[in-house]
Motif scaffolding. Structure first.
Motif, PDB file in Angstrom:
ATOM      1  N   ALA A 164       0.814  -1.223   0.000  1.00 34.11           N
ATOM      2  CA  ALA A 164       0.000   0.000   0.000  1.00 34.11           C
ATOM      3  C   ALA A 164       0.849   1.275   0.000  1.00 34.11           C
ATOM      4  N   ILE A 165       2.143   1.149   0.288  1.00 35.26           N
ATOM      5  CA  ILE A 165       2.980   2.359   0.422  1.00 35.26           C
ATOM      6  C   ILE A 165       3.192   3.037  -0.934  1.00 35.26           C
ATOM      7  N   CYS A 166       2.869   4.328  -1.009  1.00 36.62           N
ATOM      8  CA  CYS A 166       3.118   5.048  -2.262  1.00 36.62           C
ATOM      9  C   CYS A 166       4.012   6.286  -2.030  1.00 36.62           C
ATOM     10  N   ALA A 167       4.389   6.528  -0.771  1.00 37.52           N
ATOM     11  CA  ALA A 167       5.297   7.649  -0.481  1.00 37.52           C
ATOM     12  C   ALA A 167       6.116   7.295   0.754  1.00 37.52           C
ATOM     13  N   ILE A 168       7.380   7.684   0.718  1.00 43.37           N
ATOM     14  CA  ILE A 168       8.253   7.435   1.876  1.00 43.37           C
ATOM     15  C   ILE A 168       8.946   8.747   2.241  1.00 43.37           C
ATOM     16  N   LEU A 169       8.956   9.038   3.553  1.00 42.31           N
ATOM     17  CA  LEU A 169       9.663  10.223   4.040  1.00 42.31           C
ATOM     18  C   LEU A 169      10.674   9.799   5.099  1.00 42.31           C
ATOM     19  N   ALA A 170      11.878  10.339   5.000  1.00 44.30           N
ATOM     20  CA  ALA A 170      12.851  10.160   6.088  1.00 44.30           C
ATOM     21  C   ALA A 170      13.477  11.524   6.362  1.00 44.30           C
ATOM     22  N   ASP A 171      13.340  11.979   7.601  1.00 44.69           N
ATOM     23  CA  ASP A 171      13.853  13.294   8.030  1.00 44.69           C
ATOM     24  C   ASP A 171      14.894  12.954   9.092  1.00 44.69           C
ATOM     25  N   ILE A 172      16.107  12.633   8.631  1.00 45.02           N
ATOM     26  CA  ILE A 172      17.019  11.914   9.515  1.00 45.02           C
ATOM     27  C   ILE A 172      17.802  12.816  10.485  1.00 45.02           C
ATOM     28  N   GLY A 173      18.224  12.193  11.553  1.00 49.25           N
ATOM     29  CA  GLY A 173      19.015  12.922  12.547  1.00 49.25           C
ATOM     30  C   GLY A 173      18.277  13.062  13.856  1.00 49.25           C
ATOM     31  N   VAL A 174      18.777  13.987  14.666  1.00 48.81           N
ATOM     32  CA  VAL A 174      18.150  14.174  15.978  1.00 48.81           C
ATOM     33  C   VAL A 174      17.020  15.192  15.883  1.00 48.81           C
TER      34      VAL A 174
ATOM     35  N   MET B   6      19.399   7.057  20.774  1.00 49.97           N
ATOM     36  CA  MET B   6      18.019   7.346  20.372  1.00 49.97           C
ATOM     37  C   MET B   6      17.119   6.245  20.916  1.00 49.97           C
ATOM     38  N   ASP B   7      17.609   5.000  20.845  1.00 49.72           N
ATOM     39  CA  ASP B   7      16.871   3.870  21.405  1.00 49.72           C
ATOM     40  C   ASP B   7      17.562   3.506  22.716  1.00 49.72           C
TER      41      ASP B   7
END
Ligand SMILES: C[S@@+](CC[C@H](N)C(=O)[O-])C[C@H]1O[C@@H](n2cnc3c(N)ncnc32)[C@H](O)[C@@H]1O
Length: 313
Positions: free
Chosen positions: A93-103, A126-127
């Motif tokens: 179902a995925i048609c868009a991917i966003l990654a806003d990486i970092g802190v 982070m984890d």
């Protein structure tokens, strides 16, 4: 409070969602949920799968997105292995991917997390379920390991000098580094100053990248996206990645370059053997940068770069 970077530009890149019934966006870095909220508000037919490795971010995002609970699924995971945890139905179902990486600003503002120069400790995870911390790196890594991370991840000119000073300090005083405050003051004695920038900025960046395996995670994410496409998912999907330093941007730029090449065999090859003779799609020519108005409102945006890749059907 975290201000989402390049929010309008992300919405613009995903504007095809206004014509999609049930278009699913994979937000790999949910954070405070700012981008996801904007997407859910702007495109009422869309749904989001939100991923973050930080449990505290997930709690805040769940709260921030409670009005959209029916249209969002949340998963705690490093994004490098998120695809493995999704069902075939979800991936399909995925048609868009966003990654806003970092802190996020939440990491930097909370002095108990160890990310800021004034922190009371040297955690930087982070984890918080993982074991490696910045404290362990500073107090146990040997000279060569310290040199490597300051040179490769911090791009610090005086990486050798700084690594040597840390090891000598440990040996001479038999003391461990315990706080961000103490370590940032220590670094300032060994690296040159740049106007308007805390001298410990690059050393903190290097430690954070090592603790969270940030570059390894980025490469794993890119590999998993490419594999998913090759397995028949993500046809016609759009991918936006926002990064904040040149090490990350280089990895993204190179991956997009390879993905958009018809063939990557050496020019003298008689026959294509690279298996890349079908480009995966088209990469945007130039990165999208924040406007001067955005930088004025949010200083953190000044180093952001967004690259967009559009997968073929
Ligand atoms: C810059 S913030 C995202 C902010 C979000 N886009 C918003 O608008 O509120 C980055 C988030 O990604 C998470 N993150 C960073 N690296 C990650 C990784 N490898 N896997 C999963 N989450 C990660 C961090 O914990 C942080 O919450």
């Amino acid at each position: 409070m975290h201000i989402s970077v390049l929010k309008n530009e992300v919405l613009q890149a995903f504007d095809f969602l206004k014509e999609r019934e049930n278009g699913v966006v994979l937000d790999c870095t949910l954070g405070f949920g700012g981008h996801s909220k904007a997407i859910l508000q702007a495109y009422p037919q869309s749904r989001v799968i939100g991923v973050d490795r930080d449990l505290h971010a997930i709690k805040l995002a769940s709260e921030n997105l409670r009005d959209f609970a029916k249209r969002i699924e949340i998963l705690q995971s490093p994004f490098g292995s998120a695809f493995e945890k999704l069902s075939v139905k979800q991936k399909g179902a995925i048609c868009a991917i966003l990654a806003d990486i970092g802190v996020s600003s939440m990491h930097l503002d909370d002095k108990s997390r160890g990310f800021s120069f004034e922190s009371s400790n040297l955690d930087m995870r982070m984890d918080t379920a993982q074991s490696l911390t910045a404290r362990e790196i500073l107090n146990t890594y040997n000279l060569l390991e310290l040199e490597r991370i300051f040179f490769e991840y911090g791009e610090i000119r005086e990486s050798k000098k700084l690594a040597r000073a840390i090891v000598e300090h440990r040996e001479k005083y038999k003391e461990t580094f315990e706080s961000g405050e103490e370590f940032s003051a220590f670094v300032a004695q060994y690296v040159s100053r740049q106007k308007g920038v805390n001298p410990a900025t690059q050393a903190f960046q290097a430690l954070r990248i090592e603790v969270n395996d940030e570059l390894g995670q980025l490469s794993a994410l890119l590999d998993s996206i490419k594999n998913a496409y090759n397995e028949g998912f993500l046809r016609g999907a759009k991918l936006c990645i926002i990064s904040f330093h040149s090490l990350e941007d280089r990895i993204i730029k190179n991956a997009f370059k390879v993905w958009s090449k018809e063939c990557i065999c050496p020019t003298e090859a008689m026959k294509c053997t690279c298996g890349n003779n079908n480009a995966l799609g088209v990469a945007s020519k130039k990165p999208i940068l924040p406007s001067s108005e955005e930088i004025l409102l949010n200083k953190r945006a000044r180093s952001a770069k967004m690259r967009v890749f559009e997968f073929r059907q």
